[in-house]
Design an enzyme around this catalytic site. Structure first.
Site, PDB file in Angstrom:
ATOM      1  N   HIS A 136       0.107  22.995  14.988  1.00 37.15           N
ATOM      2  CA  HIS A 136       1.253  22.193  14.540  1.00 37.15           C
ATOM      3  C   HIS A 136       0.805  21.363  13.346  1.00 37.15           C
ATOM      4  CE1 HIS A 136       4.835  19.400  15.812  1.00 37.15           C
ATOM      5  NE2 HIS A 136       4.682  19.444  14.500  1.00 37.15           N
ATOM      6  N   ASP A 166       0.115  17.419  12.812  1.00 36.38           N
ATOM      7  CA  ASP A 166       1.476  17.306  12.277  1.00 36.38           C
ATOM      8  C   ASP A 166       1.471  17.118  10.750  1.00 36.38           C
ATOM      9  OD1 ASP A 166       4.212  17.438  12.539  1.00 36.38           O
ATOM     10  OD2 ASP A 166       4.468  15.474  13.461  1.00 36.38           O
ATOM     11  N   ASP A 167       1.378  15.871  10.287  1.00 33.13           N
ATOM     12  CA  ASP A 167       1.379  15.551   8.849  1.00 33.13           C
ATOM     13  C   ASP A 167       0.246  14.563   8.592  1.00 33.13           C
ATOM     14  OD1 ASP A 167       4.123  16.782   8.054  1.00 33.13           O
ATOM     15  OD2 ASP A 167       4.564  15.565   9.821  1.00 33.13           O
ATOM     16  N   HIS A 190       2.121  20.769   9.242  1.00 35.14           N
ATOM     17  CA  HIS A 190       3.001  21.048   8.105  1.00 35.14           C
ATOM     18  C   HIS A 190       2.134  20.959   6.860  1.00 35.14           C
ATOM     19  CE1 HIS A 190       6.666  20.437  10.612  1.00 35.14           C
ATOM     20  NE2 HIS A 190       5.823  19.653  11.291  1.00 35.14           N
ATOM     21  N   GLU A 201      11.130  15.667  20.284  1.00 34.87           N
ATOM     22  CA  GLU A 201      10.336  14.650  19.570  1.00 34.87           C
ATOM     23  C   GLU A 201      11.167  13.356  19.604  1.00 34.87           C
ATOM     24  OE1 GLU A 201       9.899  15.419  15.367  1.00 34.87           O
ATOM     25  OE2 GLU A 201       8.222  14.021  15.143  1.00 34.87           O
ATOM     26  N   HIS A 239      10.550  22.708  16.826  1.00 31.05           N
ATOM     27  CA  HIS A 239      10.396  21.293  17.156  1.00 31.05           C
ATOM     28  C   HIS A 239      11.534  20.936  18.116  1.00 31.05           C
ATOM     29  CE1 HIS A 239       7.734  21.116  13.738  1.00 31.05           C
ATOM     30  NE2 HIS A 239       7.619  19.812  13.780  1.00 31.05           N
TER      31      HIS A 239
HETATM   32  N1  ADE Z   1       8.628  17.904   9.196  1.00 30.52           N
HETATM   33  C1  ADE Z   1       7.393  17.453   8.962  1.00 30.52           C
HETATM   34  N2  ADE Z   1       6.944  16.751  10.005  1.00 30.52           N
HETATM   35  C2  ADE Z   1       7.919  16.759  10.937  1.00 30.52           C
HETATM   36  C3  ADE Z   1       8.068  16.230  12.238  1.00 30.52           C
HETATM   37  N3  ADE Z   1       7.102  15.503  12.818  1.00 30.52           N
HETATM   38  N4  ADE Z   1       9.223  16.438  12.883  1.00 30.52           N
HETATM   39  C4  ADE Z   1      10.190  17.126  12.318  1.00 30.52           C
HETATM   40  N5  ADE Z   1      10.108  17.662  11.103  1.00 30.52           N
HETATM   41  C5  ADE Z   1       8.978  17.483  10.420  1.00 30.52           C
HETATM   42 ZN    ZN Z   2       5.967  18.699  13.094  1.00 33.41          ZN
END
Ligand code: ADE
Ligand code: ZN
Length: 342
Positions: A20, A281-282, A22, A203, A200
């Protein structure tokens, strides 16, 4: 509880699989600035420090607004290559051996960046990471759920000439009021092309969205899934069907899905035998790559060595990899755990 050196050492040595991530969320401020200069893009910040200072989010949408603005500097194939290589270099330092990368083509195609530049640049990076680090990787094309079904169909059409370059489709962006059911038909079309499916869900959205992702989209993994606990029968279903949750604890903390890492339900779900995994994630926005997610989560939730191992095993088992590769990776996970400390 602080992390003792035995668990710290185990986390460092464990071969990791990241499911996971991005790729646009790995854009560090330094690269954002250098690409902005290269392309004459004006950023709403005066310095790298000002960008970092802006990373104070109140929820998912407040993050997405900055994340999409940052994407404006990604214009050419070489930009996507540089982005991917920077990620792979950091992931290698965390002993990631395989990564399945999300990318958001709509963010770029709506600025007239060709699909070929996006996928081609990422693929160049993936090939180099394999040569330099022996790291394998795959791409998963994500549809932006705040956009229309029609836009998702157009994106799939644009990507199909590159079908062999990606293994699956996913669903991301603002979850509230954008249920998986909105994309049932486009996911059916993607499955018709033999693509894997992830989404996703749970969340910020309710557990009903997790059920929709499973029942309507036929998702094989759920990205996040934090809110599954609100539906005990759903948790039992996840266990029975071995549906993995690709959880991202530092993301959940930064986006205020949880108030404190010590309140995260990751350990509780793991102890109930849900196939939980740890991911970043990011990471450029949330303060840590996968290793840091492991360390902070293990410390906050007092994970045992066995539980840390299980997280690594779950990720191997949930990857879109051939069985013999998984067996070899599981062997490497066990060997890392059995090795003497040091
Ligand atoms: N795009 C990038 N990070 C995300 C996240 N945590 N949830 C949904 N979309 C995303
Ligand atoms: Zn994500």
């Amino acid at each position: 509880m602080p992390l003792d050196s035995a668990r710290e050492d185990l986390i460092r040595r464990l071969p990791k699989v990241e499911l996971h991530l991005h790729i646009e969320g790995t854009l560090e401020p330094e690269m954002m600035f250098s690409l902005a200069r290269k392309h004459g893009v004006t950023l709403p910040y005066s310095s790298v420090d000002a960008v970092r200072a802006a990373y104070n989010f109140s929820d998912l949408q407040s993050f997405l607004d900055l994340y999409y603005a940052g994407c404006d500097v990604l214009c050419e194939r070489s930009d996507f290559y540089a982005l991917a290589m920077a990620y792979f270099t950091r992931a290698h330092a965390d002993n990631v051996v395989h990564a399945e990368l999300f990318f958001d083509p709509q963010t770029h195609t709506q600025r007239n960046v060709p699909m070929e530049a996006i996928i081609g640049g990422l693929r160049d990076g993936m090939n180099d990471a394999h040569k330099r680090f022996g790291m394998s990787s795959e791409l998963i094309l994500c549809f932006l759920r705040h956009l229309s079904e029609e836009s998702a169909f157009e994106t799939l059409e644009m990507a199909l000439p590159f079908r062999s370059e990606f293994v699956g489709v996913g669903l991301d962006s603002g979850e509230r009021d954008n249920p998986p059911s909105k994309f049932e038909r486009v996911f059916a079309a993607a499955r018709g092309h033999g693509l894997h499916v992830v989404a996703h869900a749970g969340e910020e959205g309710p557990p009903a969205y997790i059920r929709e992702a499973l029942d309507l989209l036929h998702a094989e993994r759920i990205d996040h899934g934090v809110r599954c606990e609100e539906d005990p029968a759903l948790v039992e279903y996840l266990v029975a069907k071995r549906i993995a949750l690709t959880m991202c604890p530092l993301s959940n903390l930064k986006l205020r899905v949880v108030k404190d890492l010590r309140e995260h339900n990751l350990a509780r779900l793991l102890r109930r035998d849900v196939a939980v995994t740890i991911n970043s994630d990011d990471p450029a926005y949330f303060g840590g790559y996968i290793g840091e997610n492991f360390r902070q989560t293990a410390a906050a939730l007092d994970l045992t060595r066995g539980e840390i191992m299980r997280l690594a095993e779950n990720a191997v088992n949930a990857a879109f990899l051939p069985e013999d590769t998984k067996v070899a990776m599981l062997g490497a996970v066990h060997a890392a755990a059995a090795a003497p400390h040091g």
